[in-house]
Design a protein around this motif. Structure first.
Motif, PDB file in Angstrom:
ATOM      1  N   ALA A  75      95.175  50.568  64.139  1.00  0.00           N
ATOM      2  CA  ALA A  75      94.673  51.486  63.116  1.00  0.00           C
ATOM      3  C   ALA A  75      93.152  51.475  63.036  1.00  0.00           C
ATOM      4  CB  ALA A  75      95.281  51.138  61.753  1.00  0.00           C
ATOM      5  N   PHE A  76      92.555  50.284  63.090  1.00  0.00           N
ATOM      6  CA  PHE A  76      91.106  50.183  62.890  1.00  0.00           C
ATOM      7  C   PHE A  76      90.311  50.744  64.069  1.00  0.00           C
ATOM      8  CE2 PHE A  76      93.166  47.097  60.184  1.00  0.00           C
ATOM      9  CZ  PHE A  76      92.577  47.386  58.952  1.00  0.00           C
ATOM     10  N   ASP A 130      86.206  54.459  62.595  1.00  0.00           N
ATOM     11  CA  ASP A 130      84.853  54.996  62.751  1.00  0.00           C
ATOM     12  C   ASP A 130      84.886  56.492  63.050  1.00  0.00           C
ATOM     13  OD1 ASP A 130      83.760  52.540  62.228  1.00  0.00           O
ATOM     14  OD2 ASP A 130      83.375  52.051  64.340  1.00  0.00           O
ATOM     15  N   ASP A 131      85.809  56.896  63.898  1.00  0.00           N
ATOM     16  CA  ASP A 131      85.918  58.315  64.244  1.00  0.00           C
ATOM     17  C   ASP A 131      86.299  59.138  63.019  1.00  0.00           C
ATOM     18  OD1 ASP A 131      86.040  60.549  66.168  1.00  0.00           O
ATOM     19  OD2 ASP A 131      88.188  60.507  65.735  1.00  0.00           O
ATOM     20  N   LEU A 132      87.207  58.602  62.213  1.00  0.00           N
ATOM     21  CA  LEU A 132      87.617  59.306  60.996  1.00  0.00           C
ATOM     22  C   LEU A 132      86.445  59.433  60.020  1.00  0.00           C
ATOM     23  CD1 LEU A 132      91.153  57.718  60.467  1.00  0.00           C
ATOM     24  CD2 LEU A 132      90.686  60.140  60.935  1.00  0.00           C
ATOM     25  N   ILE A 133      85.646  58.377  59.920  1.00  0.00           N
ATOM     26  CA  ILE A 133      84.471  58.423  59.037  1.00  0.00           C
ATOM     27  C   ILE A 133      83.498  59.493  59.513  1.00  0.00           C
ATOM     28  CG2 ILE A 133      82.436  57.128  58.283  1.00  0.00           C
ATOM     29  CD1 ILE A 133      84.217  54.609  58.270  1.00  0.00           C
ATOM     30  N   GLN A 134      83.310  59.575  60.833  1.00  0.00           N
ATOM     31  CA  GLN A 134      82.429  60.600  61.391  1.00  0.00           C
ATOM     32  C   GLN A 134      82.950  62.008  61.108  1.00  0.00           C
ATOM     33  OE1 GLN A 134      81.727  59.869  65.536  1.00  0.00           O
ATOM     34  NE2 GLN A 134      80.504  58.022  65.180  1.00  0.00           N
ATOM     35  N   LYS A 135      84.246  62.130  60.981  1.00  0.00           N
ATOM     36  CA  LYS A 135      84.855  63.430  60.678  1.00  0.00           C
ATOM     37  C   LYS A 135      84.838  63.732  59.181  1.00  0.00           C
ATOM     38  CE  LYS A 135      88.038  63.370  64.660  1.00  0.00           C
ATOM     39  NZ  LYS A 135      87.543  64.551  65.365  1.00  0.00           N
ATOM     40  N   GLU A 163      95.916  52.929  54.679  1.00  0.00           N
ATOM     41  CA  GLU A 163      94.995  54.003  54.321  1.00  0.00           C
ATOM     42  C   GLU A 163      94.522  54.747  55.568  1.00  0.00           C
ATOM     43  OE1 GLU A 163      91.116  54.885  51.480  1.00  0.00           O
ATOM     44  OE2 GLU A 163      91.439  52.860  52.262  1.00  0.00           O
ATOM     45  N   ILE A 164      94.329  54.037  56.662  1.00  0.00           N
ATOM     46  CA  ILE A 164      93.918  54.697  57.909  1.00  0.00           C
ATOM     47  C   ILE A 164      95.032  55.611  58.417  1.00  0.00           C
ATOM     48  CG2 ILE A 164      93.234  54.341  60.306  1.00  0.00           C
ATOM     49  CD1 ILE A 164      91.978  51.679  59.416  1.00  0.00           C
ATOM     50  N   VAL A 165      96.274  55.154  58.344  1.00  0.00           N
ATOM     51  CA  VAL A 165      97.404  55.989  58.766  1.00  0.00           C
ATOM     52  C   VAL A 165      97.469  57.248  57.915  1.00  0.00           C
ATOM     53  CG1 VAL A 165      99.925  56.109  58.934  1.00  0.00           C
ATOM     54  CG2 VAL A 165      98.725  54.048  59.690  1.00  0.00           C
ATOM     55  N   LEU A 166      97.250  57.106  56.613  1.00  0.00           N
ATOM     56  CA  LEU A 166      97.234  58.270  55.724  1.00  0.00           C
ATOM     57  C   LEU A 166      96.183  59.285  56.175  1.00  0.00           C
ATOM     58  CD1 LEU A 166      97.982  59.795  53.127  1.00  0.00           C
ATOM     59  CD2 LEU A 166      96.419  58.282  51.880  1.00  0.00           C
ATOM     60  N   HIS A 167      94.984  58.812  56.505  1.00  0.00           N
ATOM     61  CA  HIS A 167      93.915  59.714  56.926  1.00  0.00           C
ATOM     62  C   HIS A 167      94.156  60.277  58.329  1.00  0.00           C
ATOM     63  CE1 HIS A 167      90.929  59.411  53.596  1.00  0.00           C
ATOM     64  NE2 HIS A 167      91.671  58.346  53.315  1.00  0.00           N
ATOM     65  N   LEU A 168      94.807  59.506  59.185  1.00  0.00           N
ATOM     66  CA  LEU A 168      95.187  60.039  60.496  1.00  0.00           C
ATOM     67  C   LEU A 168      96.149  61.215  60.325  1.00  0.00           C
ATOM     68  CD1 LEU A 168      95.738  56.783  62.612  1.00  0.00           C
ATOM     69  CD2 LEU A 168      93.975  58.523  63.001  1.00  0.00           C
TER      70      LEU A 168
END
Length: 630
Positions: A103-104, A108-113, A124-129
């Protein structure tokens, strides 16, 4: 690692009372004692309401979809990891049981998006994915063990998903106007107008194999097929497959590089599964698989800090204690060993069956129950070696398949034991594919017919024959895929239920996505190969193990995790329980013929292994039936 449950009224019936969902999570509190959460969703008016688990207040307005969650805090112990988890825009609600190890890699890519995070949890990362990529892409990105429940307000769709190999359970109850879901079937008990009803349509398969592959002995309840997810919208339920093990092995690793690639994959897998904000250890049996997992785990912690948990027996024929001690000394482990005896075995049998929710598949399930019970005093997360024998051809049956010899000593021994069922015995003994299927059977046609005179062999193997028939590759490759699909699922449920009974998370590095891809890219000719002129299974793994420990350690006879059933069943504890409780109840139930069974019980010392297995099977069956069907 956690547990969740919920239900969806497909006929739009709205409920304000939350007693059912509150009781549903209370029943599986052992899966997540650290925190709980409840959310009621109105899919018609597009709203939701989160209520406190500790109060008796009703929902303010009617809800048709209920989510309930129990949390075992592993990553991010703060309240920020609370579930059910709501997206920042309140358009998605997610529950996840398990761990996503990669997940981790996406954070970083999600934050950039443009995504922002309030926790350090993988959930929480899975939720945002999901928010970024949607269900179809997101689910293929995950490397881990998980079950998911996601409701998307914009799509008006409930998604229910299970990991690639079925490491985590996800039971689905489908009724005319309701679908319910849970990490454990016992959570269905509080549902309005629900009662467990038996489904014995596959009892022939159960008698022969001890399980019914992702199905259950209950009507309308299945364990979601690994590698699939369900989408539920406007009462319509669709099944989507996102992973098929048959598509593995498209790339072939050269034989000369196989050992290096396998060791590298295993080292990376163990390292990735060491992520934890709580104490982590290893389940050490002393065998090749768990010893290697322990070796690589020890590389990731300070010397002398890794803790291991092991079960031993007084009888040296069933105990690998000397190998456990060898590994512990070599790696400077904090080793905890616990001896199991017959008294403990029968003292906890009913508790273990209640947790397992089906008749216990393997006698050594009680050993894992004890191991997990004792582990809780020392750690919260355990790594184990499950999956190696299936993916890397470790069982002796892989050797027999390669030799493909029919008229062996074993064949003639089986011929003698099955002389009353000669047609059935010859029908599978002389057929390569049926022989492969029967290699994973625990009972025999003869004992099955003794217990159920109208037993039909063709019924027992029908689903397994169809499964094997769909698989591609040479004999070894098909057998490995088949074992992963039919034999491993019950072993994984054994690990999950017995560990979670004591709030222990169990991780399986051999089933990491990349580890499986590597394993299935290795030729069967180097997995089942000669060492000192003797054919060995999972030879490459044993070679790696020999490098880390010693050749004699790696190439000793495989013991497995055996249980001294004959000794245990000879005790007064067992004999009294059988004659005073089990046999009368079985007789009253009327499902099985007990004449020959009674003879076997009364002559335990001369009973064959197949007869001991039949006794064990019906002991577990009757205890389960009294708990869930009576």
């Amino acid at each position: 690692m956690c547990g969740f449950t919920g239900y969806y009224n497909l006929n739009s019936v709205l409920e304000t009372n939350n007693n059912a969902i509150r009781q549903m999570i209370a029943i599986q509190k052992h899966r997540g004692p650290d925190d709980s959460g409840i959310i009621g969703i109105n899919t018609i008016e597009k709203n939701f309401e989160e209520i406190s688990v500790t109060t008796d207040s009703d929902f303010n307005t009617g809800k048709d979809l209920l989510f309930g969650f129990n949390r075992l805090s592993i990553l991010d112990l703060s309240p920020n990891g609370h579930q059910p988890m709501i997206s920042p825009d309140s358009k998605v609600i997610l529950m996840m049981n398990g761990e996503v190890y990669n997940a981790f890699d996406f954070k970083d890519d999600l934050i950039q998006k443009g995504h922002s995070f309030i926790s350090t949890s993988d959930t929480e990362i899975v939720l945002h994915l999901y928010m970024e990529f949607g269900m179809d892409k997101m689910i293929t990105m995950l490397n881990g063990m998980f079950a998911l429940a996601i409701y998307d307000f914009e799509l008006d769709t409930l998604f229910l998903a299970r990991d690639r190999f079925g490491i985590k359970p996800l039971y689905i109850l489908q009724e005319e106007n309701r679908i319910a879901f849970a990490s454990e079937m016992k959570s269905f008990k509080p549902l309005p107008n629900f009662h467990f009803q038996p489904d014995f349509s596959r009892i022939d398969e159960f008698l022969l194999f001890r399980n019914v592959i992702n199905n259950t002995l209950f009507k309308n309840i299945t364990n979601c097929t690994p590698g699939t997810y369900l989408s539920i919208k406007k009462g319509k339920i669709c099944t989507h497959s996102y992973y098929e093990v048959d598509k593995e092995s498209t790339n072939s690793i050269p034989n000369t590089k196989a050992k290096y690639e396998l060791e590298n994959a295993l080292r990376k897998s163990v390292s990735s599964q060491m992520i934890s904000d709580v104490k982590l250890g290893c389940q050490l049996s002393g065998g090749v698989d768990s010893s290697l997992v322990t070796y690589y785990a020890a590389e990731n912690v300070a010397k002398g800090n890794l803790e291991t948990i092991s079960i031993t027996f007084k009888d040296p024929k069933f105990s690998e204690e000397k190998y456990i001690d060898y590994v512990a000394e070599k790696l400077s482990l904090k080793a905890h060993k616990f001896e199991m005896d017959a008294q403990y075995y029968f003292d906890v049998l009913e508790k273990a069956i209640w947790h397992f929710e089906q008749p216990l598949n393997h006698p050594n399930t009680i050993g894992i129950y004890l191991l997990s019970e004792q582990a809780k005093k020392h750690v919260t997360v355990l790594l184990s070696g499950e999956g190696a024998d299936e993916s890397l051809a470790g069982y002796s049956r892989f050797i027999r398949a390669k030799e493909n010899r029919i008229f062996t000593k074993s064949f003639f021994g089986g011929l003698k034991r099955n002389r009353k069922q000669l047609v059935d015995y010859l029908s599978y003994s002389l057929n390569v594919e049926k022989r492969m299927i029967m290699e994973t059977a625990f009972g025999s046609v003869t004992t099955a017919k003794a217990l159920k005179p109208n037993f039909k062999f063709s019924n027992a193997i029908e689903d397994r024959t169809n499964t094997l028939g769909r698989l591609k590759g040479d004999i070894n490759l098909r057998q490995r895929k088949y074992e992963l699909l039919t034999y491993l699922p019950d072993l994984l449920m054994r690990q999950d239920k017995m560990s979670m009974a004591h709030s222990i998370e169990n991780r399986v590095p051999f089933l990491d996505n990349e580890m499986i891809a590597t394993s299935f890219s290795i030729s069967g000719d180097v997995l089942v190969a000669r060492h000192n002129n003797i054919l060995e299974g999972k030879k490459i793994l044993k070679d790696i193990c020999a490098d880390k420990f010693s050749e004699s350690f790696a190439y000793r006879d495989k013991m497995g995790f055996g249980i001294p059933l004959r000794e245990f069943m000879s005790t007064n504890t067992f004999q009294n329980k059988w004659h005073q409780e089990i046999e009368p109840s079985l007789q009253k139930r009327g499902l099985f013929e007990l004449k020959e069974l009674s003879v076997w019980v009364n002559n335990i010392k001369s009973a064959t292994p197949e007869q001991l297995d039949a006794i064990w099977l019906l002991l577990g069956f009757e205890i389960w039936a009294k708990q869930y069907l009576s």
